[in-house]
Each structure stands twice: as structure tokens, then as C-alpha cells.
Design a protein around this motif. Structure first.
Motif, PDB file in Angstrom:
ATOM      1  N   ILE A  59       1.040  -1.055   0.440  1.00  0.00           N
ATOM      2  CA  ILE A  59      -0.327  -0.467  -0.063  1.00  0.00           C
ATOM      3  C   ILE A  59       0.997   1.170   0.301  1.00  0.00           C
ATOM      4  N   THR A  60       1.614   1.322   1.160  1.00  0.00           N
ATOM      5  CA  THR A  60       2.655   2.569   0.931  1.00  0.00           C
ATOM      6  C   THR A  60       3.150   3.146  -0.289  1.00  0.00           C
ATOM      7  N   GLY A  61       4.225   1.338  -0.927  1.00  0.00           N
ATOM      8  CA  GLY A  61       4.688   1.588  -2.051  1.00  0.00           C
ATOM      9  C   GLY A  61       4.265   2.365  -3.289  1.00  0.00           C
ATOM     10  N   VAL A  62       2.501   1.845  -3.828  1.00  0.00           N
ATOM     11  CA  VAL A  62       1.556   2.163  -4.008  1.00  0.00           C
ATOM     12  C   VAL A  62       1.160   3.629  -4.077  1.00  0.00           C
ATOM     13  N   LYS A  63       1.259   3.924  -2.804  1.00  0.00           N
ATOM     14  CA  LYS A  63       1.040   5.445  -2.381  1.00  0.00           C
ATOM     15  C   LYS A  63       2.063   6.409  -2.596  1.00  0.00           C
ATOM     16  N   GLU A  64       2.732   5.887  -2.899  1.00  0.00           N
ATOM     17  CA  GLU A  64       4.347   6.466  -2.505  1.00  0.00           C
ATOM     18  C   GLU A  64       4.991   6.477  -4.679  1.00  0.00           C
ATOM     19  N   GLY A  65       4.592   6.012  -5.396  1.00  0.00           N
ATOM     20  CA  GLY A  65       4.467   6.138  -6.371  1.00  0.00           C
ATOM     21  C   GLY A  65       6.111   5.363  -6.851  1.00  0.00           C
ATOM     22  N   TRP A  66       6.206   4.732  -5.812  1.00  0.00           N
ATOM     23  CA  TRP A  66       7.121   3.569  -6.131  1.00  0.00           C
ATOM     24  C   TRP A  66       7.321   2.132  -6.581  1.00  0.00           C
ATOM     25  N   LEU A  67       5.023   1.489  -6.319  1.00  0.00           N
ATOM     26  CA  LEU A  67       5.056   0.110  -7.409  1.00  0.00           C
ATOM     27  C   LEU A  67       3.647   0.951  -8.142  1.00  0.00           C
ATOM     28  N   LYS A  68       3.898   0.611  -8.796  1.00  0.00           N
ATOM     29  CA  LYS A  68       2.366  -0.084  -9.702  1.00  0.00           C
ATOM     30  C   LYS A  68       1.277  -0.900  -9.290  1.00  0.00           C
ATOM     31  N   LYS A  69       0.481   0.676  -9.533  1.00  0.00           N
ATOM     32  CA  LYS A  69      -0.726   0.391  -9.198  1.00  0.00           C
ATOM     33  C   LYS A  69      -1.348  -0.742  -9.663  1.00  0.00           C
TER      34      LYS A  69
END
Length: 380
Positions: A305-315
Motif C-alpha cells: 500500500i505504501t509503495g503504491v501511494k508513494e509511487g514506488w510500485l505500479k498500481k
């Protein structure tokens, strides 16, 4: 006029497809809308209330055979999650109740303060530092910083190995157990947030790189320790959350940021591979015979969740994985607001049976805490 209507209908249809998908179903990667009974607000409040209405645990066990002699790290993790959740929901009354639970530790229950002599004890300082960040009271800063500073101040009775770690500018509490990468980084990150002193976050990042180099495998997962060659679920969970938390605050000019991000993304990619169809992860992540375990699942969900919201991971990929795991995970909460199928506290051992046969606890704070973290992350 007819053309305007067609254009309007086209936009509506496009909106429906984007939000609900071609079959009219809710987008599988949507991290903002959930069934009413599974919203982060509802689940977070249930778990927060459960903690506030339960006595201190003994290393996560809320039904210990004897009263605890100190505040242990699972309480710290749940306490911290409760404070985060109260802030995310702007619930001042809830925040005050979490603070009121803490105040006796400064008065008549000072004997419950853990000694600052171990990674599992020093993380306690993260809670008073969170209280300081909210209300600015010096007593909270002083207490929290004591735990952060002592993690790098070598005691007189330190072992030769501990002194060797300190000589290399690492914490004398270093032991290369995967759990440490939440325990050490959490308190140091909190100290940085409270003081803006780069020393705290820079040394935490240096420590993180040491652990990445020592125990991350080629497949992206981690051993519990160099002596325990099994990818234990919750151990990997501590690392996943630890990396997500330090990356959230690590200055972009920190020389270790690129290395930590690479380790984090490598791990997240591996977790996608090993996630079960229902969204869960297993007690030994890459062992198909291991049971599905909830505390690890919650920790991985938080990191994604954190990665998606921070833009580090593809949604599309990771938002879908996180949504699926959250929706399944909350079904493991019983009518008493206790998460089931939580692995008991686990020391290192180079034995598959050791991990496969760990007790499965109900309501253990090792599971309650990351549920609160997930609820908070979904609301950020």
C-alpha cells in the motif's frame, strides 16, 4: 445537441470502465473504496478499541500466564499503529486515549519501562516520540531520544562482537536477525522525524544496507538470519515494513537510498510471485505446504500500500495485490476483534519443522499491530 449527449455518455461510460472495470466490478487495484464493513476506518477502529480495552501483553500474548514485567515490542508496535490511525482519521479523542494509556509509565509504573539494552526494547522509544510529534511535550522527546541514542552508545558490559559492530559505525545491538530491520529503523526514523537531525536516519539507512547485503536472497526474499535458512513470513514482514518506513522519510540525497529502494522493489516483486490466489502469504513464504499466516500478510500489505501511494510500485499490479490481501485478511478477524492464525513469537533455528510447527495464536499483537498499520496506510 445530439452530439453533446453522445460525448457526455461516452465520458460516463469511460468513467465506469476505469472505476468499475469492463464487467461492472470494482477496480481490482482500487485502494480507496471498500465494502462498508471492510473499510480501513471500520477495521482500524475495531482493532484500536480492542487494544485500548486490553491489558499490556507479554510479547504479544494478551492472555499471558503471569502479568508482564515490562512493555514489550508487540505492544509498542500496536500503540504506534493506534497513534498513526488516530492521526490519519483526525480523531483527537482516540489519540488522547492512547496517550492516557501511556501516562502511567511516567508516574507510578516506571518499572514497566523496558531497559534500553536490546533491539526489542529500544523500539519502545518510538511511542513517546510519536506523542512528542503531536503535542511537543519535552518529556516525550527526552524519553524517546534516550532509547534512540543508547542504540549507538556502547555500554560498559558490551561483548567483543558488539564492540566490533560499533567500531564500524553500526549499532552495537546489531545481530543480523531480520526482525531488527523494523526495531532499529523504527526508533531511529522517529528520532529523525522529531529532531530533524540527519544522524538518526543516515545511520539507520547504513544499518539497513548491511542487512540487505547479508541476508537478502537472489529471489528477493530474506533468510531469518545467516544461521536460519528459511524465509519466515513475519521475519520478512519486519523487513518489508522497515524498508517502506525508512524510504518514506529518507532524504533523496542520502547515499544509501538507491540501494534500499532496489532491495525493497526486489522484495516486492518476489512477494507478488508467492502471493496465494486468495491474497494471503504463507508461514514460510516459498513453501507450498506451509500454512497461511496473517501477521506476515498484513505487513506485506502495508508495504505494498505504501509503495503504491508513494509511487514506488505500479498500481495495477501492486494495488491489486494489496486490495486482495486486505479484503481476505479482515475475514480472519473474529467476533471479538482478534486476528486469527497469527504465528507466535519465533526465534531463529535452521529447521523447517521449527517454523512449520509454531503455535497459531488468536489476538496476538504481532497481528493486531500491522492491521492498524494497513488501515492507516489506506487512509494516507
Amino acid at each position: 445537441m445530439l452530439n453533446d449527449m453522445k460525448i457526455g455518455l461516452s465520458f460516463i461510460l469511460l468513467f465506469i470502465i476505469v472505476v468499475f472495470g469492463v464487467n461492472g466490478q470494482k477496480s481490482t487495484s482500487d485502494l480507496n473504496q471498500f465494502p462498508k464493513e471492510k473499510t480501513p476506518e471500520v477495521i482500524g477502529l475495531r482493532i484500536a478499541e480492542k487494544f485500548l480495552n486490553t491489558s499490556h501483553s507479554q510479547y504479544g500474548n494478551t492472555r499471558p500466564p503471569k502479568p508482564p514485567t515490562q512493555i514489550t515490542y508487540p505492544d509498542v508496535c500496536t500503540w504506534l499503529g493506534g497513534l498513526w490511525f488516530a492521526e490519519a482519521t483526525k480523531d483527537e479523542e482516540l489519540f488522547n486515549r492512547f496517550e492516557s494509556r501511556f501516562l502511567p509509565l511516567l508516574r507510578g509504573e516506571t518499572n514497566m519501562l523496558p531497559k534500553a539494552n536490546h533491539v526489542d526494547n529500544n523500539v519502545f522509544g518510538a511511542v513517546p516520540l510519536e506523542l512528542f510529534l503531536k503535542n511537543g511535550e519535552q518529556k516525550y522527546l527526552d524519553l524517546g531520544i534516550k532509547y534512540a541514542d543508547s542504540q549507538w552508545k556502547v555500554p560498559n558490559d558490551a561483548t567483543s562482537e558488539q564492540k566490533q559492530w560499533a567500531a564500524k559505525s553500526y549499532s552495537w545491538q546489531t545481530r543480523i536477525w531480520i526482525d531488527d530491520m523494523f526495531m532499529i529503523t523504527a526508533i531511529q526514523a522517529q528520532a529523525y522525524r522529531a529532531t530533524k537531525n540527519r544522524e538518526y536516519v543516515d545511520r539507520a539507512a547504513k544499518e539497513m544496507v548491511l542487512y540487505l547485503d547479508e541476508i537478502q536472497l537472489d529471489n528477493g526474499l530474506f533468510y531469518h538470519s545467516p544461521e536460519a535458512h528459511y524465509s519466515w513470513g513475519r521475519g520478512n514482514g519486519w523487513m518489508a515494513v522497515g524498508m517502506a518506513e525508512i524510504l518514506r522519510i529518507l532524504p533523496k540525497d542520502n547515499p544509501d537510498r538507491t540501494r534500499i529502494m532496489a532491495g525493497y522493489q526486489k522484495m516486492m516483486s518476489a512477494l507478488l510471485k508467492y502471493q496465494e490466489n486468495d491474497g494471503m502469504w504463507r508461514q514460510i513464504i516459498d513453501d507450498e505446504e506451509a500454512w497461511k499466516e496473517t501477521s506476515a500478510t498484513a505487513m506485506f500489505t502495508y508495504a505494498m500500500i505504501t509503495g503504491v501511494k508513494e509511487g514506488w510500485l505500479k498500481k495495477k499490479a501492486y494495488g491489486a495485490a494489496a486490495r486482495k490481501s486486505w479484503l481476505t485478511l479482515v475475514d480472519y478477524i473474529n467476533v471479538d476483534d482478534e486476528l486469527t492464525e497469527v504465528c507466535a513469537g519465533t526465534n531463529i533455528m535452521n529447521s523447517r519443522d521449527h517454523y512449520m510447527n509454531r503455535p497459531r495464536i488468536v489476538g496476538d499483537l504481532h497481528g493486531q499491530a500491522p492491521l492498524l498499520w494497513c488501515a492507516t496506510a489506506l487512509l494516507r
